[in-house]
Structures are given as C-alpha cells and as structure tokens.
Design an enzyme around this catalytic site. Structure first.
Site, PDB file in Angstrom:
ATOM      1  N   LYS A 201       0.860  -1.179   0.000  1.00 27.55           N
ATOM      2  CA  LYS A 201       0.000   0.000   0.000  1.00 27.55           C
ATOM      3  C   LYS A 201       0.900   1.234   0.000  1.00 27.55           C
ATOM      4  O   LYS A 201       1.698   1.433   0.913  1.00 27.55           O
ATOM      5  CB  LYS A 201      -0.895  -0.008   1.232  1.00 27.55           C
ATOM      6  CG  LYS A 201      -1.751   1.237   1.339  1.00 27.55           C
ATOM      7  CD  LYS A 201      -2.756   1.111   2.447  1.00 27.55           C
ATOM      8  CE  LYS A 201      -3.489   2.416   2.642  1.00 27.55           C
ATOM      9  NZ  LYS A 201      -4.444   2.349   3.743  1.00 27.55           N
ATOM     10  N   ARG A 211     -10.565  10.422   1.869  1.00 29.10           N
ATOM     11  CA  ARG A 211     -10.442  11.029   3.205  1.00 29.10           C
ATOM     12  C   ARG A 211     -11.633  11.927   3.506  1.00 29.10           C
ATOM     13  O   ARG A 211     -11.980  12.127   4.666  1.00 29.10           O
ATOM     14  CB  ARG A 211      -9.097  11.732   3.324  1.00 29.10           C
ATOM     15  CG  ARG A 211      -8.014  10.662   3.275  1.00 29.10           C
ATOM     16  CD  ARG A 211      -6.636  11.126   3.543  1.00 29.10           C
ATOM     17  NE  ARG A 211      -5.723   9.987   3.375  1.00 29.10           N
ATOM     18  CZ  ARG A 211      -4.425  10.092   3.201  1.00 29.10           C
ATOM     19  NH1 ARG A 211      -3.856  11.276   3.174  1.00 29.10           N
ATOM     20  NH2 ARG A 211      -3.686   9.019   3.063  1.00 29.10           N
ATOM     21  N   ARG A 223       1.161   9.980   5.953  1.00 26.86           N
ATOM     22  CA  ARG A 223       1.324   8.561   6.215  1.00 26.86           C
ATOM     23  C   ARG A 223       2.632   8.006   5.628  1.00 26.86           C
ATOM     24  O   ARG A 223       2.797   6.796   5.516  1.00 26.86           O
ATOM     25  CB  ARG A 223       0.142   7.794   5.624  1.00 26.86           C
ATOM     26  CG  ARG A 223      -1.231   8.272   6.084  1.00 26.86           C
ATOM     27  CD  ARG A 223      -2.234   7.144   6.083  1.00 26.86           C
ATOM     28  NE  ARG A 223      -3.625   7.561   6.067  1.00 26.86           N
ATOM     29  CZ  ARG A 223      -4.260   8.141   7.084  1.00 26.86           C
ATOM     30  NH1 ARG A 223      -3.610   8.433   8.194  1.00 26.86           N
ATOM     31  NH2 ARG A 223      -5.533   8.450   6.967  1.00 26.86           N
ATOM     32  N   GLU A 239       7.375  -6.701   1.199  1.00 31.37           N
ATOM     33  CA  GLU A 239       6.198  -6.549   2.067  1.00 31.37           C
ATOM     34  C   GLU A 239       5.238  -7.730   1.886  1.00 31.37           C
ATOM     35  O   GLU A 239       4.684  -8.247   2.850  1.00 31.37           O
ATOM     36  CB  GLU A 239       5.455  -5.238   1.746  1.00 31.37           C
ATOM     37  CG  GLU A 239       6.176  -3.982   2.206  1.00 31.37           C
ATOM     38  CD  GLU A 239       5.939  -3.687   3.690  1.00 31.37           C
ATOM     39  OE1 GLU A 239       5.217  -4.453   4.355  1.00 31.37           O
ATOM     40  OE2 GLU A 239       6.498  -2.700   4.188  1.00 31.37           O
ATOM     41  N   LYS A 254      -2.268  -1.515  -3.789  1.00 35.59           N
ATOM     42  CA  LYS A 254      -3.116  -0.326  -3.738  1.00 35.59           C
ATOM     43  C   LYS A 254      -2.260   0.916  -3.827  1.00 35.59           C
ATOM     44  O   LYS A 254      -1.253   0.979  -3.131  1.00 35.59           O
ATOM     45  CB  LYS A 254      -3.848  -0.363  -2.400  1.00 35.59           C
ATOM     46  CG  LYS A 254      -4.732   0.801  -2.124  1.00 35.59           C
ATOM     47  CD  LYS A 254      -5.315   0.613  -0.756  1.00 35.59           C
ATOM     48  CE  LYS A 254      -5.978   1.908  -0.360  1.00 35.59           C
ATOM     49  NZ  LYS A 254      -6.457   1.866   0.987  1.00 35.59           N
ATOM     50  N   SER A 280     -10.060   5.893  -4.514  1.00 34.80           N
ATOM     51  CA  SER A 280     -10.977   7.019  -4.696  1.00 34.80           C
ATOM     52  C   SER A 280     -10.510   8.022  -5.758  1.00 34.80           C
ATOM     53  O   SER A 280     -11.322   8.523  -6.536  1.00 34.80           O
ATOM     54  CB  SER A 280     -11.171   7.729  -3.360  1.00 34.80           C
ATOM     55  OG  SER A 280      -9.929   8.152  -2.825  1.00 34.80           O
ATOM     56  N   TYR A 319     -15.247   1.278  -6.663  1.00 27.21           N
ATOM     57  CA  TYR A 319     -16.496   1.966  -6.316  1.00 27.21           C
ATOM     58  C   TYR A 319     -17.541   1.790  -7.424  1.00 27.21           C
ATOM     59  O   TYR A 319     -18.696   2.135  -7.231  1.00 27.21           O
ATOM     60  CB  TYR A 319     -16.221   3.444  -6.021  1.00 27.21           C
ATOM     61  CG  TYR A 319     -15.272   3.606  -4.845  1.00 27.21           C
ATOM     62  CD1 TYR A 319     -15.745   3.487  -3.540  1.00 27.21           C
ATOM     63  CD2 TYR A 319     -13.909   3.810  -5.034  1.00 27.21           C
ATOM     64  CE1 TYR A 319     -14.890   3.582  -2.455  1.00 27.21           C
ATOM     65  CE2 TYR A 319     -13.032   3.908  -3.952  1.00 27.21           C
ATOM     66  CZ  TYR A 319     -13.536   3.795  -2.670  1.00 27.21           C
ATOM     67  OH  TYR A 319     -12.684   3.866  -1.594  1.00 27.21           O
TER      68      TYR A 319
HETATM   69  C1  PBG Z   1      -7.239   3.413   5.588  1.00 24.38           C
HETATM   70  C2  PBG Z   1      -7.530   3.380   4.137  1.00 24.38           C
HETATM   71  C3  PBG Z   1      -7.350   4.375   3.166  1.00 24.38           C
HETATM   72  C4  PBG Z   1      -7.890   3.879   1.990  1.00 24.38           C
HETATM   73  C5  PBG Z   1      -8.348   2.599   2.258  1.00 24.38           C
HETATM   74  N1  PBG Z   1      -8.097   2.291   3.581  1.00 24.38           N
HETATM   75  C6  PBG Z   1      -6.842   5.762   3.283  1.00 24.38           C
HETATM   76  C7  PBG Z   1      -5.464   6.027   3.608  1.00 24.38           C
HETATM   77  O1  PBG Z   1      -4.619   5.141   3.735  1.00 24.38           O
HETATM   78  O2  PBG Z   1      -5.181   7.210   3.776  1.00 24.38           O
HETATM   79  C8  PBG Z   1      -7.972   4.614   0.696  1.00 24.38           C
HETATM   80  C9  PBG Z   1      -9.023   4.131  -0.251  1.00 24.38           C
HETATM   81  C10 PBG Z   1      -9.364   5.053  -1.364  1.00 24.38           C
HETATM   82  O3  PBG Z   1      -8.711   6.098  -1.602  1.00 24.38           O
HETATM   83  O4  PBG Z   1     -10.322   4.742  -2.080  1.00 24.38           O
HETATM   84  N2  PBG Z   1      -5.956   3.209   5.991  1.00 24.38           N
END
Ligand code: PBG
Length: 331
Positions: A201, A211, A223, A239, A254, A280, A319
């Site tokens: 990720k 968010r 993050r 990982e 992701k 997203s 989505y």
């Molecule tokens: C939580 C999480 C996130 C997403 C999925 N789980 C946000 C992040 O890591 O800031 C993002 C999903 C998306 O953008 O559709 N840790």
C-alpha cells in the site's frame, strides 16, 4: 508488397474482424464475481449523504447500507469492504472494536440480511476512529507507535469477526500486523477467518477523495512513515513476502492503475489471491473527465477494470462494482 498479396504475412487483424471473434479470443475477462464494492457507513445519520469528490458514492446510514448491500448481492458482485465512520473519535480509536460501534453494527446487520451470499470484508485500520486521523496510536511526540498499535489491531479483528465479517483486511501498514491479527483471531477461536493483507500500500495522492468519504485525514503529518514510497517496487515484494510469512491468506496492491507494474510483479511472485484496490482518486478522475464530456465514461470504467485484471489481479475493489456488474451482464 501489400499484406493481402502475401498469404504468409502475419495479420493481426484476422481475429479482430467481428465482435464475436474478439469476444472468443479475449484473453482477459472481468466477471461481476471478481468485484468488491467498498462502502462507507456513518453513525448518527438517517439517510445517505453524498460525497462531493466521489459523485455517485455516499456515506450510508445503517438502513441505506442494507438496501445497497441487497442490490449488490442482486448484481452478483463478489463482496463488500466496509468502512465505518463513528460519531466519537478518541486517541486509540475505541469505536473500532466496540461491539456496538458503527462498523460492527453494520456487519451484524448485513450478516443477518445476507448470510454468506456476499463476502463481507472489514477494513481493519484505526484512521477513521482516531481523533488524530493516523492509522495507529501515536506517541506524545506524534510518531505512530508500531507495537502498541498491533494490540489494537488484534482487538479490532476479533470484534469484526464476532460481528460477522467473513474476512478481515488490515490496511494500516504496521510491521507485524498480520502476525498479530492472526494470533488474536486464533486466540478467540476465529481460526477460519482469513486475512487479506493490504500488503503493498503506497503513500498515494490518489486517496484524497476517500479522506472526505471516511473522514479520516491525518490532523498532522502524513502517512509516509508507514505507507510505501511510490518509487519503490522491490520493496512491495518484500512486504508481500513478509505478510505471507506472517500468515496472510491473500494480498492486495493499492492503488491499482498507477501501480499495474506492482500488480503484475506480485501476481507473478505469489500463489495466493491478489487483489488490487482501484482507489478514490482513480474513481474521481474518470468521473470528473466524464462529467466534462471528455471521455466515454462506461467504456473507460470497463477498460480500467480490464487493465487491472490483465495485469494479474484476481479481485478488484472498485467503487463502480455494482454498476460495472450490470454493464457486464448487459454485455
Ligand atoms: C485506511 C484506508 C485508506 C484507503 C483505504 N483504507 C486511506 C489512507 O490510507 O489514507 C484509501 C481508499 C481510497 O482512496 O479509495 N488506511
């Protein structure tokens, strides 16, 4: 000499001449069952609230989520990934593992409504539940504290399994999270609950709209100390290997589209199911361009999903899952 005049000339066009030929020879297919719909459920609202940066996506109330889940099952998708937005947030994210916390209540409802018809997955993280918006607990100096976070994740996993999750999906990118969650689940007799690890990720700009949807933006910092750095590829394989060694049953990459090289390398390297999360920002880009009339929306949606599957992902979180399932059924 023209190609037509030379019978031995390689001709790519022969197999493309009709829709039926193209369908028969298509190397990659997307099926509704491959698709997982991420959903947001918010405590204390009576009806669904639209998310401005994700047209067509909403924060659900418990009731509207039940209705949407029934429609998703009807459309034949593979599963749901639940995110909860609690009314009260605190430094340790207590609502994530409260038995009557928003996501755990939603899991109970959906399990009662749907049984085993869809795979009910729960995103396992603290960022929607903490007042500081980080994915773990933080030290007084404001650093995300790895090991105390692992205890929280194990407790959340048990609560989600108790509430009816078929699978838990840790997304916080703490070191050792899969081992801690496996040990926690096993200690509570959830030995059969699988872990889908968000293994690779990235710290991505494409999470912006999420968010807003999940109300989980970090209140300070970002993050980058726990999510992966976009230039790195070998690290993704490390990982993934680490998560599998800790007991992950399936792994995720992701975001999806900007990281198809990572999807392909991971899919080549492992023999467990590989998911990709079309996040997203990927969704918002296509929706925004389509709203301006700049691209053919449905065509672009199906093309992105096909590309992610072609790269080697077995399952795609998107989505558009329900809409895409309907488009695919229409043919
Ligand atoms: C939580 C999480 C996130 C997403 C999925 N789980 C946000 C992040 O890591 O800031 C993002 C999903 C998306 O953008 O559709 N840790």
């Amino acid at each position: 000499m023209s190609a037509g005049a030379n019978p031995g000339f390689a001709r790519g066009r022969r197999l493309r001449s009709t829709p039926a030929l193209r369908r028969l020879t298509a190397q990659t297919r997307v099926a509704p069952a491959d698709l997982v719909l991420p959903v947001f459920v918010k405590e204390g609202i009576d009806s669904a609230v639209p998310i401005g940066s994700m047209p067509g996506v909403v924060q659900h109330s418990h009731d509207s989520l039940r209705k949407a889940a029934a429609e998703a099952a009807e459309a034949g998708i593979g599963g749901l990934m639940l995110f909860g937005i609690p009314a009260d947030k605190d430094p340790v994210g207590s609502q994530a593992d409260a038995a009557d916390g928003v996501v755990n209540k939603a899991l109970q409802n959906l399990r009662a409504d749907l049984g085993d018809e869809l795979v009910l997955m729960a995103d396992l993280c603290l960022c929607e539940y903490t007042d500081h918006g980080h994915c773990g607990v933080v030290t007084p100096a404001g650093v995300v504290d790895n090991d105390p976070t692992l205890d929280r994740y194990a407790a959340v996993a048990i609560a989600q399994a108790q509430a009816g999750a078929h699978l838990v999906a840790p997304s916080g990118m703490m070191d050792g999270q899969v081992a801690a969650i496996r040990a926690g689940l096993d200690s509570a007799a959830f030995t059969e609950t699988p872990i889908l690890a968000y293994a690779a990720k990235y710290a991505s700009g494409f999470y912006g709209p999420f968010r807003e949807a999940a109300e989980g933006a970090p209140q300070f910092g970002d993050r980058s100390t726990y999510q992966m750095d976009p230039p790195n590829a070998d690290e993704a394989l490390r990982e993934v290997a680490q998560d599998l060694a800790e007991g992950a049953d399936a792994v995720m990459v992701k975001p999806a589209l900007p990281y198809l090289d990572i999807v392909a390398r991971v899919a080549d390297a492992v023999h467990v199911p590989v998911s990709a999360y079309q996040v997203s920002g990927e969704y918002a880009m296509v929706e925004a361009a389509a709203a301006n009339g700049w691209i053919d929306r449905e065509r672009a949606i199906l093309e992105t999903l096909t590309a992610i599957r072609r790269a080697g992902a077995g399952q795609v979180l998107t989505y558009w899952a329900v809409e895409a399932a309907r488009l695919l059924a229409r043919g």
